[in-house]
Scaffold this motif. Structure first.
Motif, short mmCIF file in Angstrom:
data_model
loop_
_atom_site.label_atom_id
_atom_site.label_comp_id
_atom_site.label_asym_id
_atom_site.label_seq_id
_atom_site.Cartn_x
_atom_site.Cartn_y
_atom_site.Cartn_z
N LEU A 1 14.61 5.74 -3.62
CA LEU A 1 12.95 5.92 -3.45
C LEU A 1 12.77 7.57 -3.38
CD1 LEU A 1 10.22 5.48 -2.45
CD2 LEU A 1 10.97 5.64 -0.01
N ASP A 2 11.62 7.81 -4.38
CA ASP A 2 11.31 9.07 -4.32
C ASP A 2 10.28 9.52 -3.03
OD1 ASP A 2 10.16 11.63 -5.00
OD2 ASP A 2 10.09 11.44 -7.20
N ARG A 3 10.95 9.91 -1.99
CA ARG A 3 10.14 9.87 -1.08
C ARG A 3 9.04 10.93 -1.07
NH1 ARG A 3 8.27 7.25 3.24
NH2 ARG A 3 10.26 6.41 3.58
N SER A 4 9.24 12.28 -1.83
CA SER A 4 8.43 13.19 -1.95
C SER A 4 7.37 12.74 -2.84
CB SER A 4 9.02 14.50 -2.57
OG SER A 4 10.11 14.98 -1.79
N LEU A 5 7.56 11.95 -3.95
CA LEU A 5 6.35 11.35 -4.51
C LEU A 5 5.52 10.51 -3.60
CD1 LEU A 5 4.80 10.96 -7.12
CD2 LEU A 5 6.37 9.38 -8.01
N LEU A 6 6.17 9.56 -3.04
CA LEU A 6 5.47 8.68 -2.17
C LEU A 6 4.43 9.45 -1.13
CD1 LEU A 6 4.77 5.81 -1.04
CD2 LEU A 6 6.73 6.08 0.35
N ALA A 7 5.20 10.45 -0.48
CA ALA A 7 4.28 11.11 0.39
C ALA A 7 3.07 11.66 -0.30
CB ALA A 7 5.25 12.26 1.08
N LEU A 8 3.35 12.24 -1.38
CA LEU A 8 2.14 13.00 -2.12
C LEU A 8 1.12 12.05 -2.51
CD1 LEU A 8 0.80 15.14 -3.60
CD2 LEU A 8 2.04 14.56 -5.71
N MET A 9 1.33 10.71 -2.87
CA MET A 9 0.41 9.80 -3.19
C MET A 9 -0.23 9.11 -1.87
SD MET A 9 2.71 7.66 -6.31
CE MET A 9 1.39 6.39 -6.58
N GLN A 10 0.59 8.98 -0.86
CA GLN A 10 0.08 8.58 0.21
C GLN A 10 -1.20 9.74 0.96
OE1 GLN A 10 3.72 7.72 2.59
NE2 GLN A 10 3.04 5.85 2.53
N SER A 11 -0.86 11.02 0.55
CA SER A 11 -1.65 11.88 1.43
C SER A 11 -3.02 12.04 0.49
CB SER A 11 -0.98 13.18 0.86
OG SER A 11 -1.12 13.71 -0.25
N LYS A 12 -3.19 11.45 -0.67
CA LYS A 12 -4.33 11.36 -1.62
C LYS A 12 -5.18 9.78 -1.23
CE LYS A 12 -3.20 15.15 -3.26
NZ LYS A 12 -3.76 16.46 -2.69
N LYS A 13 -4.97 9.17 -0.32
CA LYS A 13 -5.50 7.98 -0.04
C LYS A 13 -6.88 8.50 0.94
CE LYS A 13 -2.58 5.62 1.99
NZ LYS A 13 -2.23 4.36 2.55
#
Length: 401
Positions: A389-401
């Protein structure tokens, strides 16, 4: 590799069959008839003309199980647990690109599609696609079914199509038939669970089978005729279905000719290509000569920054403000893009989109553009139940919800 030929051609400029089944229903033929190009007043079109409505701000991922345009391709099924992870992470959307030969009754290894093959739908193969849709919906994920390859067109060439979607009535009739088929399958399904994305990244190619044939934008009136006919077929089954049309010229340009048809439109998040497709061999044949991308900075002879991205997306934002639904159907960057550059660029792009009510779908969930198993060499992955899992990418995408 679904963008191989389009990107090669346009480069960086954009910053069985039932008896009588090839007969189009009379009300659909009235729309596709070339004398009715652009008409919005006939009885035949009355059930697709409705007050413009926004689409939900769907956010999620593409899955590539069925997208490959080669008819012999057998994709890897997305395991059920991945849909659960998507929902648990807080996303609500799956885009499912499908190459129509994947559900035709073809001989094993058959490469060339002939006119007689186009209507030979294999119900067992279609069931498989439907079951994938049901699996995603089990976790309350909206699924957008897209024809990545449609009768007479695919953004990738190098295969055999019997006709051209943009110039030949037989191809348009077949296109309408396929969308009518899928709409019938889901006619009783809630419109909150499924939508229909007509054709992936449309552009005009004189010879649809020639990889070196130059691509241009589809004439707007032609695109309207094709999209309107397919939408009528879909909404004949359920008048409330969401229909999405990818932007013209490979999904880069909004289509003003569709703005009054209550059809949402889909853009892309692949500009600049020097970031999104850095060292991708199907786009840049000599990756060794590519400068390492930066953000912001000069690439391909032009300075790119958040301001240039705001300028690029302004026509899409204006379209959304006018009342037309807008969604970014694909976005992301290949594995060779430096991770810090990718995240900095992607953060700006997602912020521009979401701050204007435009949702997005990463290409893809799992793979070299994805959030899982992307095979990057410059990050520390998190083990996620056996996936990387690319956690940094996930966190970025989650922050734009």
């Amino acid at each position: 590799m679904n963008r191989r030929t389009f990107l090669r051609n346009v480069g960086l400029a954009a910053a069985g069959a039932l008896a009588g089944c090839n007969k189009v229903l009379p009300e659909i033929a009235a729309v596709t008839n070339k004398n009715n190009i652009g008409s919005t007043t006939t009885d035949a079109t009355s059930n697709i003309i409705a007050p413009l409505k926004k689409i939900p701000e769907w956010r999620g991922f593409n899955i590539s199980d069925y997208f490959q345009p080669d008819p012999w391709y057998v994709g890897e099924n997305t395991p059920e647990e991945l849909f659960k992870y998507v929902a648990d992470w807080g996303f609500d959307f799956i885009r499912l690109p499908v190459a129509y030969p994947n559900y035709l009754d073809l001989a094993a290894g058959q490469q060339n599609i002939n006119a007689g093959d186009v209507y030979k739908i294999d119900e067992t193969k279609a069931d498989k696609i439907q079951n994938t849709i049901y699996l995603a919906q089990k976790y309350n994920l909206h699924v957008s079914l897209n024809l990545h390859r449609a009768p007479g067109y695919c953004v990738s060439a190098g295969y055999h199509e019997p006709y051209n979607l943009w110039t030949q009535q037989d191809a348009q009739d077949a296109f309408v038939y396929h969308w009518s088929y899928w709409a019938k399958r889901f006619k009783n399904m809630s419109t909150q669970k499924i939508s229909f994305d007509l054709v992936n990244e449309p552009c005009y190619r004189e010879d649809v089978n020639n990889t070196s044939s130059k691509t241009t934008a589809v004439p707007g009136a032609t695109y309207r005729t094709v999209a309107q006919a397919a939408t009528l077929a879909i909404r004949k089954e359920n008048a409330n279905f969401y229909v999405i049309a990818d932007g013209n010229n490979g999904a880069t340009d909004p289509v003003s000719e569709l703005a009054d048809l209550n059809i949402a439109q889909s853009c892309r998040g692949y500009v600049p290509y020097e970031i999104t497709h850095y060292k991708a061999p199907w786009v840049f044949p000599d990756p060794a000569y590519q400068p390492i991308p930066v953000w912001p900075g000069e690439m391909g002879g032009r300075y790119y920054s958040r301001a240039t991205m705001e300028e690029y997306y302004k026509p899409w934002i204006d379209l959304a403000k006018s009342g037309v639904g807008v969604h970014c159907g694909e976005c992301g960057a290949w594995k060779e893009t430096p991770h810090d550059v990718f995240l900095a660029w992607f953060g700006d792009v997602l912020d521009i989109l979401t701050s204007n009510g435009i949702g997005f779908a990463l290409w893809d969930l799992k793979g070299e553009f994805g959030i899982l198993n992307s095979n990057r060499s410059d990050i520390q992955y998190e083990d996620w139940y056996g996936y990387k899992l690319d956690r940094s990418l996930l966190a970025l995408m989650q922050s734009k919800k």
